[in-house]
Design a protein around this motif. Structure first.
Motif, PDB file in Angstrom:
ATOM      1  N   LYS A 165       0.831  -1.210   0.000  1.00  0.00           N
ATOM      2  CA  LYS A 165       0.000   0.000   0.000  1.00  0.00           C
ATOM      3  C   LYS A 165       0.861   1.253   0.000  1.00  0.00           C
ATOM      4  O   LYS A 165       2.032   1.241   0.377  1.00  0.00           O
ATOM      5  N   LEU A 166       0.249   2.358  -0.380  1.00  0.00           N
ATOM      6  CA  LEU A 166       0.903   3.654  -0.311  1.00  0.00           C
ATOM      7  C   LEU A 166       0.709   4.228   1.088  1.00  0.00           C
ATOM      8  O   LEU A 166      -0.233   3.848   1.799  1.00  0.00           O
ATOM      9  N   PRO A 167       1.594   5.127   1.514  1.00  0.00           N
ATOM     10  CA  PRO A 167       1.461   5.689   2.873  1.00  0.00           C
ATOM     11  C   PRO A 167       0.214   6.562   3.000  1.00  0.00           C
ATOM     12  O   PRO A 167      -0.389   6.985   2.007  1.00  0.00           O
ATOM     13  N   GLU A 168      -0.127   6.834   4.252  1.00  0.00           N
ATOM     14  CA  GLU A 168      -1.268   7.714   4.515  1.00  0.00           C
ATOM     15  C   GLU A 168      -0.962   9.106   3.991  1.00  0.00           C
ATOM     16  O   GLU A 168       0.131   9.629   4.154  1.00  0.00           O
ATOM     17  N   ARG A 169      -1.932   9.717   3.344  1.00  0.00           N
ATOM     18  CA  ARG A 169      -1.743  11.063   2.813  1.00  0.00           C
ATOM     19  C   ARG A 169      -2.106  12.111   3.861  1.00  0.00           C
ATOM     20  O   ARG A 169      -2.990  11.892   4.691  1.00  0.00           O
ATOM     21  N   LYS A 170      -1.411  13.245   3.802  1.00  0.00           N
ATOM     22  CA  LYS A 170      -1.669  14.314   4.777  1.00  0.00           C
ATOM     23  C   LYS A 170      -2.762  15.245   4.303  1.00  0.00           C
ATOM     24  O   LYS A 170      -3.357  15.966   5.073  1.00  0.00           O
ATOM     25  N   GLY A 171      -3.031  15.240   3.031  1.00  0.00           N
ATOM     26  CA  GLY A 171      -4.074  16.097   2.486  1.00  0.00           C
ATOM     27  C   GLY A 171      -4.926  15.326   1.508  1.00  0.00           C
ATOM     28  O   GLY A 171      -4.896  14.093   1.475  1.00  0.00           O
ATOM     29  N   PRO A 172      -5.678  16.019   0.687  1.00  0.00           N
ATOM     30  CA  PRO A 172      -6.519  15.315  -0.282  1.00  0.00           C
ATOM     31  C   PRO A 172      -5.700  14.561  -1.341  1.00  0.00           C
ATOM     32  O   PRO A 172      -6.199  13.622  -1.937  1.00  0.00           O
ATOM     33  N   TRP A 173      -4.455  15.004  -1.592  1.00  0.00           N
ATOM     34  CA  TRP A 173      -3.611  14.365  -2.594  1.00  0.00           C
ATOM     35  C   TRP A 173      -2.385  13.748  -1.924  1.00  0.00           C
ATOM     36  O   TRP A 173      -1.863  14.277  -0.939  1.00  0.00           O
ATOM     37  N   LEU A 174      -1.920  12.656  -2.502  1.00  0.00           N
ATOM     38  CA  LEU A 174      -0.660  12.055  -2.071  1.00  0.00           C
ATOM     39  C   LEU A 174       0.424  12.528  -3.035  1.00  0.00           C
ATOM     40  O   LEU A 174       0.323  12.311  -4.253  1.00  0.00           O
ATOM     41  N   HIS A 175       1.441  13.207  -2.503  1.00  0.00           N
ATOM     42  CA  HIS A 175       2.514  13.751  -3.344  1.00  0.00           C
ATOM     43  C   HIS A 175       3.728  12.827  -3.294  1.00  0.00           C
ATOM     44  O   HIS A 175       4.281  12.587  -2.220  1.00  0.00           O
ATOM     45  N   VAL A 176       4.114  12.322  -4.462  1.00  0.00           N
ATOM     46  CA  VAL A 176       5.266  11.409  -4.559  1.00  0.00           C
ATOM     47  C   VAL A 176       6.353  12.093  -5.391  1.00  0.00           C
ATOM     48  O   VAL A 176       6.103  12.488  -6.539  1.00  0.00           O
ATOM     49  N   ALA A 177       7.529  12.240  -4.814  1.00  0.00           N
ATOM     50  CA  ALA A 177       8.648  12.898  -5.516  1.00  0.00           C
ATOM     51  C   ALA A 177       9.717  11.873  -5.861  1.00  0.00           C
ATOM     52  O   ALA A 177      10.171  11.108  -5.000  1.00  0.00           O
ATOM     53  N   PHE A 178      10.118  11.857  -7.124  1.00  0.00           N
ATOM     54  CA  PHE A 178      11.191  10.970  -7.589  1.00  0.00           C
ATOM     55  C   PHE A 178      12.438  11.815  -7.835  1.00  0.00           C
ATOM     56  O   PHE A 178      12.365  12.866  -8.484  1.00  0.00           O
ATOM     57  N   PHE A 179      13.591  11.378  -7.331  1.00  0.00           N
ATOM     58  CA  PHE A 179      14.882  11.978  -7.661  1.00  0.00           C
ATOM     59  C   PHE A 179      15.571  11.019  -8.620  1.00  0.00           C
ATOM     60  O   PHE A 179      15.808   9.855  -8.264  1.00  0.00           O
ATOM     61  N   PHE A 180      15.914  11.541  -9.814  1.00  0.00           N
ATOM     62  CA  PHE A 180      16.403  10.636 -10.859  1.00  0.00           C
ATOM     63  C   PHE A 180      17.568  11.262 -11.611  1.00  0.00           C
ATOM     64  O   PHE A 180      17.499  12.428 -12.035  1.00  0.00           O
ATOM     65  N   ASP A 181      18.632  10.497 -11.761  1.00  0.00           N
ATOM     66  CA  ASP A 181      19.811  10.937 -12.522  1.00  0.00           C
ATOM     67  C   ASP A 181      20.450  12.180 -11.915  1.00  0.00           C
ATOM     68  O   ASP A 181      21.110  12.937 -12.608  1.00  0.00           O
ATOM     69  N   LEU A 182      20.253  12.401 -10.647  1.00  0.00           N
ATOM     70  CA  LEU A 182      20.896  13.530  -9.962  1.00  0.00           C
ATOM     71  C   LEU A 182      22.116  13.015  -9.208  1.00  0.00           C
ATOM     72  O   LEU A 182      22.112  11.917  -8.685  1.00  0.00           O
ATOM     73  N   LYS A 183      23.160  13.810  -9.164  1.00  0.00           N
ATOM     74  CA  LYS A 183      24.453  13.480  -8.518  1.00  0.00           C
ATOM     75  C   LYS A 183      25.236  12.428  -9.319  1.00  0.00           C
ATOM     76  O   LYS A 183      26.398  12.629  -9.625  1.00  0.00           O
ATOM     77  N   VAL A 184      24.608  11.299  -9.630  1.00  0.00           N
ATOM     78  CA  VAL A 184      25.264  10.228 -10.391  1.00  0.00           C
ATOM     79  C   VAL A 184      24.346   9.812 -11.538  1.00  0.00           C
ATOM     80  O   VAL A 184      23.131   9.680 -11.349  1.00  0.00           O
ATOM     81  N   SER A 185      24.915   9.630 -12.714  1.00  0.00           N
ATOM     82  CA  SER A 185      24.128   9.311 -13.903  1.00  0.00           C
ATOM     83  C   SER A 185      23.401   7.977 -13.755  1.00  0.00           C
ATOM     84  O   SER A 185      23.905   7.027 -13.149  1.00  0.00           O
ATOM     85  N   SER A 186      22.212   7.922 -14.322  1.00  0.00           N
ATOM     86  CA  SER A 186      21.425   6.689 -14.293  1.00  0.00           C
ATOM     87  C   SER A 186      21.589   5.932 -15.608  1.00  0.00           C
ATOM     88  O   SER A 186      22.180   6.431 -16.563  1.00  0.00           O
ATOM     89  N   GLU A 187      21.038   4.744 -15.651  1.00  0.00           N
ATOM     90  CA  GLU A 187      21.072   3.915 -16.849  1.00  0.00           C
ATOM     91  C   GLU A 187      19.701   3.920 -17.521  1.00  0.00           C
ATOM     92  O   GLU A 187      18.680   4.204 -16.890  1.00  0.00           O
ATOM     93  N   ILE A 188      19.690   3.591 -18.804  1.00  0.00           N
ATOM     94  CA  ILE A 188      18.438   3.614 -19.556  1.00  0.00           C
ATOM     95  C   ILE A 188      17.437   2.586 -19.001  1.00  0.00           C
ATOM     96  O   ILE A 188      16.221   2.796 -19.044  1.00  0.00           O
ATOM     97  N   SER A 189      17.931   1.501 -18.436  1.00  0.00           N
ATOM     98  CA  SER A 189      17.025   0.516 -17.843  1.00  0.00           C
ATOM     99  C   SER A 189      16.275   1.111 -16.657  1.00  0.00           C
ATOM    100  O   SER A 189      15.138   0.724 -16.360  1.00  0.00           O
ATOM    101  N   GLN A 190      16.897   2.063 -15.972  1.00  0.00           N
ATOM    102  CA  GLN A 190      16.221   2.702 -14.847  1.00  0.00           C
ATOM    103  C   GLN A 190      15.127   3.658 -15.329  1.00  0.00           C
ATOM    104  O   GLN A 190      14.142   3.872 -14.625  1.00  0.00           O
ATOM    105  N   SER A 191      15.323   4.234 -16.534  1.00  0.00           N
ATOM    106  CA  SER A 191      14.251   5.069 -17.100  1.00  0.00           C
ATOM    107  C   SER A 191      13.001   4.222 -17.318  1.00  0.00           C
ATOM    108  O   SER A 191      11.878   4.648 -17.015  1.00  0.00           O
ATOM    109  N   GLU A 192      13.194   3.014 -17.831  1.00  0.00           N
ATOM    110  CA  GLU A 192      12.054   2.113 -18.032  1.00  0.00           C
ATOM    111  C   GLU A 192      11.408   1.761 -16.702  1.00  0.00           C
ATOM    112  O   GLU A 192      10.182   1.708 -16.585  1.00  0.00           O
TER     113      GLU A 192
END
Length: 515
Positions: A137-164
């Motif tokens: 399950k997803l965590p309990e939301r604090k408001g009407p919407w659940l906000h999910v933030a993804f950090f991607f390819d920051l600091k160290v480069s990612s691979e194309i498989s991770q994009s998928e």
């Protein structure tokens, strides 16, 4: 085929006679690709042992031997690898003809790069995917919407498989109501077929992508909650977001369990952390050591399409090698003279291909030997000889004012593209590798009264013998220094890096010599 270990034998690098029967491959796996390789080889009549890490569970197949354990050490040559395996409380040595490194990628957390600790609000990309796959399950939301933030390819480069993997997770989140996803990204790699359209589709459906070229978003903790502070890349306005959930991509690399395989290849420092050096000479699954194959992460490749191609490539490579092993046709390559050898092991340590072992004396494995000649030149006792063909080839050449020693992998092709009239005063001497050029060969040329010597080897990072060109360049530099010290500085000696399609480098060197 197993031999119980009664005492420590892990450091020995012995040479044993090749066994005729029981062609067998050891596959280091842990996911579907290792299983697939084992299944393909079984169909081809090559039995395999699939070694997976302790605790891993994979579907068992009656035709495949599966062991849960790890490698402690390995030694030997193609057709005769002795591998020490730790299985539960047992430790034993098994012999294999081939070793295939096909472990899943190792994933290292990026949390420390953002001063984050593991918590129920901070997940890695792979852990979050598994959580969703298992019906989590997803965590309990604090408001009407659940906000999910993804950090991607920051600091160290990612691979194309991770994009998928990221886009797949975004698909899954759309199945939940009132979920808003944000992706903070440097470079989302979408060069694979269909990925760019997949990404654009998510943008149209409301996923917010923030692209950062330099100033990465900052994360701070407020009441133990992560807060993202950033300057919106287009509006240039300061913003902050307090997400209900953060998901960070990971740093991908080869499994640390390939280390014992790496260490039986003397030139492994040129390829670490991978089993395959960065060189166009090794653009498939083969490594610098015959009989050892690298699949996907073991050679720095992580996308699924390449992994599938590697599976087929391993099968083809093993089937191709079997006839040579089964016939036991031993070709003459390098030979160690027992009466001259002083057991200094210089050849064992320097062979780029790990083709020399040691028992009562150094022995060259004829199938693993690539005839590069590095051992011949480096042996301080001149105890190693190459096959006579090379010497005959050199002696038949016509003496000329300039001698051009060329690597047969690059310089010979480059020289063949030069107008023969320009080479009238040049004697071309092919070498199996530039690294096989010895000081004695250069001195021999000087005794003939040549005016100049040019040595041409492959570009760095493209040498079939890993560091053969670098060794040749070093010898040329030492020879120049020696000649200058005895007043023979009129003879020009030069080393040239090149490729088969850069004959201009030879032309330029000859022109400099003729001035």
């Amino acid at each position: 085929m197993s031999q119980r270990v009664t005492e420590s034998v892990f450091l020995r690098g012995e040479y044993k006679s090749r066994e005729k029967a029981s062609a067998k491959a050891l596959i280091l796996g842990g996911d579907e690709f290792g299983i697939r390789i084992a299944e393909l080889l079984r169909r081809d009549g090559v039995p395999s042992t699939l070694l997976i890490p302790p605790g891993e569970t994979i579907p068992k197949d009656s035709g495949i031997e599966i062991i849960q354990g790890s490698i402690l050490s390995s030694s030997g040559f193609i057709g005769n690898f002795d591998v020490c395996i730790q299985e539960s409380n047992d430790r034993y040595i098994s012999r294999f003809w081939f070793i295939v490194a096909a472990q899943p990628a190792f994933r290292a957390s990026k949390n420390h790069l953002f001063s984050l600790a593991d918590s129920d609000k901070v997940w890695s990309l792979s852990a979050f995917r598994k959580h969703l796959d298992s019906g989590g399950k997803l965590p309990e939301r604090k408001g009407p919407w659940l906000h999910v933030a993804f950090f991607f390819d920051l600091k160290v480069s990612s691979e194309i498989s991770q994009s998928e993997e990221l886009l797949s997770i975004l698909d899954r989140l759309e199945m939940f109501d009132q979920v808003q996803s944000y992706v903070f990204v440097n470079n989302l790699k979408v060069s694979s077929e269909g990925l760019d359209a997949w990404y654009r589709d998510h943008r149209r459906r409301g996923v917010v992508f923030f692209k950062f070229d330099c100033d990465d978003p900052q994360i701070s903790l407020r009441n133990k909650e992560p807060v993202i502070e950033f300057v919106e890349p287009l509006l240039k306005e300061e913003m902050e977001l307090t997400p209900d959930l953060m998901v960070l991509d990971e740093i991908l690399g080869p499994s640390p369990s390939i280390r014992p395989i790496l260490e039986m290849i003397p030139s492994w420092l040129a390829s670490v952390p991978y089993l395959q050096p960065e060189s166009t000479r090794f653009n498939g699954v083969e490594t610098q050591k015959a009989g050892v194959f690298a699949v996907g992460p073991a050679r720095g490749v992580f996308d699924q399409r390449s992994l599938k191609a590697d599976v087929d490539a391993v099968r083809v490579s093993i089937l191709k090698a079997l006839p040579e092993l089964s016939s036991l046709i031993i070709k003459e390559t390098a030979f160690v003279d027992r009466n001259k050898c002083t057991f200094c092991l210089t050849c064992v340590r320097l062979c780029p291909h790990g083709a020399i072992g040691f028992d009562v004396r150094p022995e060259v494995d004829p199938i693993s030997c690539k005839s590069c000649g590095v051992c011949v030149v480096e042996c301080p006792m001149a105890a190693i000889e190459m096959r006579p063909a090379n010497a005959v080839m050199i002696e038949e050449r016509k003496p000329a004012p300039l001698k051009l020693f060329v690597c047969s992998h690059s310089g010979l092709q480059a020289a063949s593209k030069i107008n023969s009239e320009f080479l009238t005063d040049v004697e071309i001497i092919p070498l199996p590798c530039a690294g096989s050029l010895s000081p004695i060969m250069m001195l021999g040329a000087l005794q003939e009264g040549v005016k100049g010597i040019i040595v041409a080897g492959c570009f760095k990072g493209n040498c079939a013998s890993i560091y053969g060109s670098a060794l040749a360049e070093s010898r040329v530099a030492q020879m120049v220094q020696t000649l200058q010290s005895v007043g023979m500085d009129k003879v020009k000696i030069e080393f040239v890096y090149l490729a088969g399609n850069t004959p201009d480098r030879i032309v330029e060197a000859i022109t400099r010599m003729q001035k």
